[in-house]
Scaffold this motif. Structure first.
Motif, PDB file in Angstrom:
ATOM      1  N   THR A   1     -10.192  -9.208  -1.007  1.00 31.64           N
ATOM      2  CA  THR A   1     -10.560  -8.007  -0.258  1.00 31.64           C
ATOM      3  C   THR A   1      -9.984  -6.762  -0.931  1.00 31.64           C
ATOM      4  OG1 THR A   1     -10.488  -9.396   1.697  1.00 31.64           O
ATOM      5  CG2 THR A   1     -10.565  -7.040   2.094  1.00 31.64           C
ATOM      6  N   SER A   2      -8.966  -6.947  -1.737  1.00 37.73           N
ATOM      7  CA  SER A   2      -8.389  -5.841  -2.503  1.00 37.73           C
ATOM      8  C   SER A   2      -9.446  -5.091  -3.318  1.00 37.73           C
ATOM      9  CB  SER A   2      -7.287  -6.357  -3.431  1.00 37.73           C
ATOM     10  OG  SER A   2      -7.800  -7.329  -4.319  1.00 37.73           O
ATOM     11  N   THR A   3     -10.572  -5.736  -3.622  1.00 34.62           N
ATOM     12  CA  THR A   3     -11.684  -5.124  -4.368  1.00 34.62           C
ATOM     13  C   THR A   3     -12.066  -3.755  -3.807  1.00 34.62           C
ATOM     14  OG1 THR A   3     -12.567  -7.370  -4.581  1.00 34.62           O
ATOM     15  CG2 THR A   3     -14.042  -5.562  -5.200  1.00 34.62           C
ATOM     16  N   HIS A   4     -12.128  -3.658  -2.472  1.00 34.67           N
ATOM     17  CA  HIS A   4     -12.652  -2.464  -1.808  1.00 34.67           C
ATOM     18  C   HIS A   4     -11.742  -1.249  -1.969  1.00 34.67           C
ATOM     19  CE1 HIS A   4     -15.562  -5.165   0.255  1.00 34.67           C
ATOM     20  NE2 HIS A   4     -14.552  -6.013   0.132  1.00 34.67           N
ATOM     21  N   GLY A   5     -10.511  -1.490  -2.418  1.00 37.05           N
ATOM     22  CA  GLY A   5      -9.582  -0.388  -2.673  1.00 37.05           C
ATOM     23  C   GLY A   5     -10.078   0.560  -3.753  1.00 37.05           C
ATOM     24  N   ALA A   6     -11.066   0.114  -4.533  1.00 39.16           N
ATOM     25  CA  ALA A   6     -11.665   0.954  -5.580  1.00 39.16           C
ATOM     26  C   ALA A   6     -12.253   2.238  -5.007  1.00 39.16           C
ATOM     27  CB  ALA A   6     -12.751   0.167  -6.299  1.00 39.16           C
ATOM     28  N   PHE A   7     -12.558   2.225  -3.692  1.00 33.89           N
ATOM     29  CA  PHE A   7     -13.152   3.395  -3.035  1.00 33.89           C
ATOM     30  C   PHE A   7     -12.100   4.270  -2.361  1.00 33.89           C
ATOM     31  CE2 PHE A   7     -17.669   2.477  -3.421  1.00 33.89           C
ATOM     32  CZ  PHE A   7     -17.617   1.167  -3.877  1.00 33.89           C
ATOM     33  N   GLY A   8     -10.828   3.928  -2.540  1.00 35.37           N
ATOM     34  CA  GLY A   8      -9.799   4.680  -1.829  1.00 35.37           C
ATOM     35  C   GLY A   8      -9.726   4.248  -0.381  1.00 35.37           C
ATOM     36  N   SER A   9      -9.999   2.959  -0.136  1.00 35.36           N
ATOM     37  CA  SER A   9      -9.814   2.415   1.210  1.00 35.36           C
ATOM     38  C   SER A   9      -8.666   1.412   1.131  1.00 35.36           C
ATOM     39  CB  SER A   9     -11.094   1.728   1.699  1.00 35.36           C
ATOM     40  OG  SER A   9     -11.540   0.791   0.742  1.00 35.36           O
ATOM     41  N   LEU A  10      -7.933   1.289   2.229  1.00 38.99           N
ATOM     42  CA  LEU A  10      -6.822   0.333   2.272  1.00 38.99           C
ATOM     43  C   LEU A  10      -7.395  -1.021   2.661  1.00 38.99           C
ATOM     44  CD1 LEU A  10      -3.822  -0.333   2.146  1.00 38.99           C
ATOM     45  CD2 LEU A  10      -3.642   0.372   4.541  1.00 38.99           C
ATOM     46  N   ALA A  11      -7.512  -1.907   1.679  1.00 40.59           N
ATOM     47  CA  ALA A  11      -8.247  -3.151   1.900  1.00 40.59           C
ATOM     48  C   ALA A  11      -7.414  -4.331   1.447  1.00 40.59           C
ATOM     49  CB  ALA A  11      -9.555  -3.111   1.116  1.00 40.59           C
ATOM     50  N   HIS A  12      -7.263  -5.320   2.323  1.00 44.39           N
ATOM     51  CA  HIS A  12      -6.499  -6.492   1.912  1.00 44.39           C
ATOM     52  C   HIS A  12      -6.913  -7.755   2.648  1.00 44.39           C
ATOM     53  CE1 HIS A  12      -3.977  -6.357   5.505  1.00 44.39           C
ATOM     54  NE2 HIS A  12      -3.931  -5.061   5.339  1.00 44.39           N
ATOM     55  N   GLY A  13      -6.538  -8.880   2.059  1.00 44.54           N
ATOM     56  CA  GLY A  13      -6.853 -10.175   2.642  1.00 44.54           C
ATOM     57  C   GLY A  13      -5.938 -10.494   3.803  1.00 44.54           C
TER      58      GLY A  13
ATOM     59  N   THR B   1      -5.861  -7.052  -8.289  1.00 47.71           N
ATOM     60  CA  THR B   1      -4.550  -6.585  -7.830  1.00 47.71           C
ATOM     61  C   THR B   1      -3.769  -7.697  -7.133  1.00 47.71           C
ATOM     62  OG1 THR B   1      -5.481  -4.385  -7.567  1.00 47.71           O
ATOM     63  CG2 THR B   1      -3.387  -4.792  -6.485  1.00 47.71           C
ATOM     64  N   ILE B   2      -4.480  -8.532  -6.380  1.00 44.68           N
ATOM     65  CA  ILE B   2      -3.811  -9.628  -5.667  1.00 44.68           C
ATOM     66  C   ILE B   2      -3.178 -10.599  -6.651  1.00 44.68           C
ATOM     67  CG2 ILE B   2      -5.985 -10.946  -5.426  1.00 44.68           C
ATOM     68  CD1 ILE B   2      -3.079 -10.973  -2.908  1.00 44.68           C
ATOM     69  N   GLU B   3      -3.737 -10.704  -7.858  1.00 44.78           N
ATOM     70  CA  GLU B   3      -3.156 -11.607  -8.868  1.00 44.78           C
ATOM     71  C   GLU B   3      -1.853 -11.047  -9.425  1.00 44.78           C
ATOM     72  OE1 GLU B   3      -4.730 -14.130  -8.317  1.00 44.78           O
ATOM     73  OE2 GLU B   3      -6.632 -13.223  -7.732  1.00 44.78           O
ATOM     74  N   ALA B   4      -1.608  -9.763  -9.158  1.00 43.46           N
ATOM     75  CA  ALA B   4      -0.321  -9.170  -9.527  1.00 43.46           C
ATOM     76  C   ALA B   4       0.628  -9.198  -8.327  1.00 43.46           C
ATOM     77  CB  ALA B   4      -0.516  -7.739 -10.018  1.00 43.46           C
TER      78      ALA B   4
END
Lengths: 201, 468
Positions: free
Chosen positions: B133-145, B225-228
């Motif tokens: 879900t971290s993918t969506h952070g590309a838009f400047g949204s706080l997104a996480h699994g 990002t989650i892989e980091a």
């Protein structure tokens, strides 16, 4: 959720670092629509041979550790996928506590929602506990959540940190959804304000 | 003026509903994405407790993990996979949640279709029972699994109980050289800080190399990002973002669009905002990366060699390297470019977008997949598939000897029929090279789409810059 307060049990040593949730519960077992029954698949690809027989030297297959309720594991335990099947599988096997130098964030959260206590300790304390765990079934470890203490088989005490909210959740077996639903008014109020400020949402 | 705030601070502050205890806050969730694997137990929990979904209109569901990428018209043959997908369909109908079915052209991997449909917008909080879900952070949204218990919490209350993370900024400066992509930036960062490097943090990506990335490239970077170890990655929205969003089905319509953009322009870190951790990287020095081991942090430039366990100072890492070499069937000291592959997988929420497919087509046009290699391309969504076909990419792929499949998560995690057999070795554009990830006993080398294309053509890991 089952409460967690005190636990005295056998601890299994897993010194490997970066134990990921794919190792804890491989994806072929994620197709279930239940929470229960995953214990037999815990660490499946490390634990069983292709023909279904047990891998003899895998720690949880050794007689001393078959009833382990604590894991002492290498750094960054639970990294990778968000699958809550990982704590479900641990719990179903009987593991109630994992001790490591660090945990991946999502796995860490998932533990607290399932009555499992993840304890973070220093590298020095971890190697001490790893040694204790390697002594097998005669060397149990005791956890006291209220006092935030780990007691080794030789009586040595390690203090650990945990935040208040998660501690409270485990001690009381709290229904977090129920707690939030009591704040319904505040949520509704927030939604009203947001609708005015950001009508596109 | 108050204290300077980071982008993460701003999104966090604007979503706090209440404070429960010192560290615990109730955070409002704007968008909840749901898929078939991590939701059945959550819906069951609602039923048992007699609870409803608070905001079906803020929730969106699609099946992606179990979906076959061949002959989808015939349905799912695996009974367990079928039950899981049927359960999602029944649950969305019961609770009134919008759902794209398996035959809808708009279906696909949840993290591809969120942005594609305009469901992902700057400044939002977005969650999904999936770590990417971290993918969506590309838009400047706080997104996480989130886990399944949290899925249930969001369904019931549209909020989550959260603790605030620390701020990390990764600044990538300079121009990316030809042949080097967002995927290589991601692998370079993970190789540098490790898979636990971002634990407890939200990472904001900054710098001119990030600004220069397309939305597709930004999504690839935030996805990894989650892989980091960081649950969320963020990139401040800009004209590239606004341009991407405009006109998408669920994006704000004319009238409110302008109002939204005015707000989105405030979403950036203030001058002097505090970051707990800072990391810097020079993009101009990067070369294409590959992974050699079984953790994403086992990443090295393609010009390097397989390391020896004794190269690692840390005892734990030494043990992990020993185990990884054995699992991967590699010998320390061999050149990475000598590693032969028998499979190539192009797709996933990391690299299954149109730009990724164009990059592959550019490399393989007029060439042939090596006859020892089984190569598949799985578009991230039905719409990506249609667009690729409109551009004639499928013809290029098929002429080169790739299999052109239907959309889904596919061999990224092998929950559907696409999987490696024990000992198979794959150059993959996905995100995880964990043991067994692409099939029990399978061996994964993470690479960019261009590098995967190069490996398909030569039959071994290859520096794409050497390919004429």
């Amino acid at each position: 959720m089952e409460k967690f307060n005190k636990l005295t049990a056998v601890a299994a040593p897993m010194p490997l670092v970066n134990i990921d949730t794919d190792m804890i519960i491989p994806k072929q077992y994620l197709k279930t629509i239940q929470r229960k029954g995953l214990g037999k698949n815990l660490f499946a690809e490390m634990r069983y041979n292709d023909d279904g027989t047990e891998v003899e030297d895998f720690v949880l297959n050794q007689p001393a550790y078959r009833n382990a309720e604590i894991l002492v594991a290498g750094d960054n335990f639970g990294c990778g996928s968000s699958r809550e099947h990982a704590p479900w599988a641990l719990l179903d096997f009987g593991v109630r506590c994992v001790i490591s130098t660090s945990f991946a964030d999502i796995f860490h959260n998932n533990c607290f929602r399932n009555g499992i206590l993840p304890i973070e300790v220093s590298p020095e304390d971890l190697s001490k506990l790893m040694e204790d765990a390697e002594r097998g079934a005669n060397a149990t470890i005791s956890i006291d959540l209220e006092a935030q203490e780990i007691r080794g088989p030789d009586g040595g005490v390690i203090h650990f940190e945990i935040d208040h909210f998660n501690k409270h959740c485990l001690l009381t077996g709290l229904d977090e959804i129920g707690l939030t639903m009591k704040k319904e008014d505040k949520v509704a109020e927030y939604e009203e304000t947001r609708k005015m400020q950001q009508p596109w949402l | 003026m108050g204290t300077p705030r980071t982008l993460y601070d701003k999104i966090w502050d604007s979503h706090v509903v209440d404070q429960l205890e010192d560290e615990a806050y109730i955070l409002y969730i704007d968008r909840h994405l749901v898929h078939e694997v991590t939701s059945p137990q959550a819906f069951e929990g609602l039923r048992v407790a007699g609870r409803k979904v608070r905001r079906p209109d803020a929730t969106f569901a699609v099946a992606d993990h179990n979906v076959p990428t061949k002959d989808i018209e015939k349905g799912i043959t695996d009974p367990e996979s079928k039950l899981q997908v049927d359960t999602l369909e029944a649950n969305t109908a019961e609770f009134g949640i919008p759902y794209f079915s398996m035959t809808d052209d708009r279906r696909g991997i949840v993290h591809i279709i969120g942005p594609e449909q305009g469901l992902t917008l700057p400044g939002m909080t977005i969650v999904c029972g999936d770590s990417h879900t971290s993918t969506h952070g590309a838009f400047g949204s706080l997104a996480h699994g989130i886990g399944t218990s949290e899925v249930e919490h969001v369904l019931a209350t549209q909020t989550l109980v959260q603790e605030k993370a620390k701020n990390m900024r990764v600044t990538v400066s300079g121009d990316l050289p030809p042949g080097v992509t967002a995927k290589d930036i991601a692998l370079a960062i993970i190789g540098k800080i490790g898979t636990a490097g971002g634990t407890g943090h939200v990472i904001e990506y900054a710098g001119d190399a990030i600004r220069a990335l397309s939305m597709e490239g930004r999504m690839t970077l935030c996805n990894m990002t989650i892989e980091a170890g960081a649950r969320a990655g963020l990139i401040a929205p800009d004209e590239t973002t606004f341009e991407y969003i405009k006109g998408r089905p669920y994006a704000p319509k004319a009238g409110t669009y302008e109002q939204a953009v005015a707000y989105w322009k405030t979403l950036n870190s203030d001058e002097g905002a505090y970051f707990d951790t800072e990391v810097e990287l020079d993009a101009s020095e990067l070369i294409p990366y590959v992974t050699w081991g079984t953790s994403p942090e086992d990443a090295l430039p393609i010009t390097g060699s397989v390391p020896a366990p004794s190269d690692f100072a840390d005892e734990g890492k030494r043990g992990a390297a020993e185990r990884a070499l054995k699992y991967m069937g590699l010998t320390a000291g061999m050149k990475l470019s000598d590693i032969e592959v028998d499979h190539v997988f192009i797709g996933s929420c990391t690299n299954g977008r149109i730009e990724d497919l164009r990059a592959v087509a550019k490399i393989v046009e007029g060439k042939k997949v090596k006859d020892t290699v089984n190569a598949i391309i799985v578009p991230g969504s039905g719409l990506v598939k249609i667009q690729a076909e409109d551009e004639g990419l499928d013809k290029i792929f098929e002429a080169a000897g790739f299999e052109w499949r239907q959309p889904g998560c596919s061999m990224c995690l092998a929950m559907n029929p696409d999987k490696l057999a024990p000992g198979d070795r794959c150059a993959s554009t996905s995100n995880r090279n964990f043991e067994g990830r692409q099939g029990q006993g399978g061996r994964t080398h993470l690479v960019s789409p261009a590098m995967a294309a190069a490996a398909a053509v030569t039959g071994h890991l290859t520096d794409v810059r050497d390919l004429g």
